[in-house]
Design an enzyme around this catalytic site. Structure first.
Site, mmCIF file in Angstrom:
data_model
loop_
_atom_site.group_PDB
_atom_site.id
_atom_site.type_symbol
_atom_site.label_atom_id
_atom_site.label_comp_id
_atom_site.label_asym_id
_atom_site.label_seq_id
_atom_site.Cartn_x
_atom_site.Cartn_y
_atom_site.Cartn_z
ATOM 1 N N TYR A 1 -0.978 7.667 0.627
ATOM 2 C CA TYR A 1 -0.555 6.086 0.688
ATOM 3 C C TYR A 1 -0.023 6.400 2.005
ATOM 4 O O TYR A 1 -1.047 4.419 3.035
ATOM 5 C CB TYR A 1 0.596 6.297 0.123
ATOM 6 C CG TYR A 1 0.940 4.681 0.828
ATOM 7 C CD1 TYR A 1 0.360 3.363 0.074
ATOM 8 C CD2 TYR A 1 2.008 4.806 1.681
ATOM 9 C CE1 TYR A 1 0.947 2.585 0.513
ATOM 10 C CE2 TYR A 1 2.868 3.221 1.958
ATOM 11 C CZ TYR A 1 2.166 2.608 1.276
ATOM 12 O OH TYR A 1 2.315 0.425 1.916
ATOM 13 N N GLY B 1 -3.673 -9.934 -1.513
ATOM 14 C CA GLY B 1 -3.110 -9.527 -2.169
ATOM 15 C C GLY B 1 -1.436 -11.179 -2.573
ATOM 16 O O GLY B 1 -0.480 -11.438 -3.019
ATOM 17 N N ALA B 2 -2.167 -11.739 -2.149
ATOM 18 C CA ALA B 2 -1.614 -13.602 -2.489
ATOM 19 C C ALA B 2 -0.910 -13.532 -4.072
ATOM 20 O O ALA B 2 0.067 -15.001 -4.199
ATOM 21 C CB ALA B 2 -2.147 -14.487 -1.770
#
Length: 282
Positions: free
Chosen positions: A178, A34-35
């Site tokens: 979530y 997730g960079a």
């Protein structure tokens, strides 16, 4: 929100001493998922600044290239792997690619995730929501980590940092999918920590509060509540890398979790009011 209030709530953490972070990651390979933006990008840049050699992983190749360009422009090095980590096969391939590029990493920051606010009845009409949320926040992340861990165990060292959520401690309306996906990841991390410690691998679960990112920006109600900035979350990750705690969590969500464990309905009025506030702001 004043800095004093933010600090009291643990939302403006101090960065660790540079020398301590250098001792952990200087000259060593780190992998950040997730960079491409937000917490992942801030974390990768912060680690590269002290000499780490990051492998950047996300779906958006052009955004990854921008982050890698920023790191290289400051004299650092960065590798880019484009992958959809919600797919377990793709996650395993990305992890293997990272191993091929840099070998067993010193630190893995499993930050990739998808946020989703949707009620139970609405979600029942959208089965893809379940697959996507569990796929990225839990199943894909575990598949990614499981591919790296044998090499890290063989090296006899390493640190796996997973980004969970304060929703692990405080289930809230609208966040069932979530929260469940992050709770699954949190449980896996804490159980894995016991198994991996004898192999020299530390494991940390960071239960982040609300972080102001592009993902949260469309919900205007969030502007009225205390939140972290992405740069602050990256400082928290850096502190975790230095100190290697089992769990990182704001004191107030840990306290709320203790209250809810004793009396599960204790915070119902507060959580329902919060849910209505978000709806009213949309």
């Amino acid at each position: 929100m004043s800095d004093a209030v933010a600090r009291a709530l643990g939302l403006r953490p101090h960065a660790p001493a540079t020398r301590d972070l250098v001792a952990r990651v200087g000259g060593r390979a780190v992998v950040v998922t997730g960079a491409s933006r937000g917490v992942g990008a801030e974390t990768a840049v912060r680690l590269a600044r002290v000499g780490a050699r990051p492998v950047l992983i996300a779906r958006d190749g052009s955004a990854l290239d921008r982050v890698a360009g920023l790191i290289r422009g400051r004299g650092g090095t960065a590798e880019v792997v484009v992958a959809d980590l919600s797919d377990r096969g793709s996650a395993r391939e990305a992890a293997q690619r990272a191993l091929d590029l840099v070998g067993p990493p010193e630190v893995v920051v499993a930050n990739a995730g998808a946020s989703l606010r949707r009620g139970v009845l609405a979600a029942a009409q959208r089965p893809r929501d379940l697959e996507r949320t569990i796929g990225l926040n839990y199943a894909g992340t575990v598949a990614f980590a499981e591919t790296l861990l044998p090499a890290m165990a063989a090296a006899g060292r390493g640190h796996l940092v997973g980004i969970a959520s304060m929703s692990v401690s405080v289930p809230a309306p609208g966040w069932s999918l979530y929260g469940a996906s992050k709770a699954a990841l949190d449980h896996w991390l804490r159980a894995a920590a016991l198994e991996l410690a004898p192999h020299g691998i530390a494991v940390t679960s960071i239960r982040l509060p609300l972080v102001r990112t592009a993902m949260s920006a469309p919900t205007r109600a969030y502007d009225r509540v205390p939140a972290m900035r992405a740069v602050d979350a990256a400082k928290l990750v850096a502190r975790a890398i230095v100190h290697r705690p089992r769990v990182v969590e704001p004191w107030w969500s840990a306290l709320a979790g203790t209250v809810l464990a004793a009396r599960p309905d204790a915070l119902d009025p507060v959580l329902r009011r919060w849910d209505r506030m978000i709806d009213d702001a949309r």
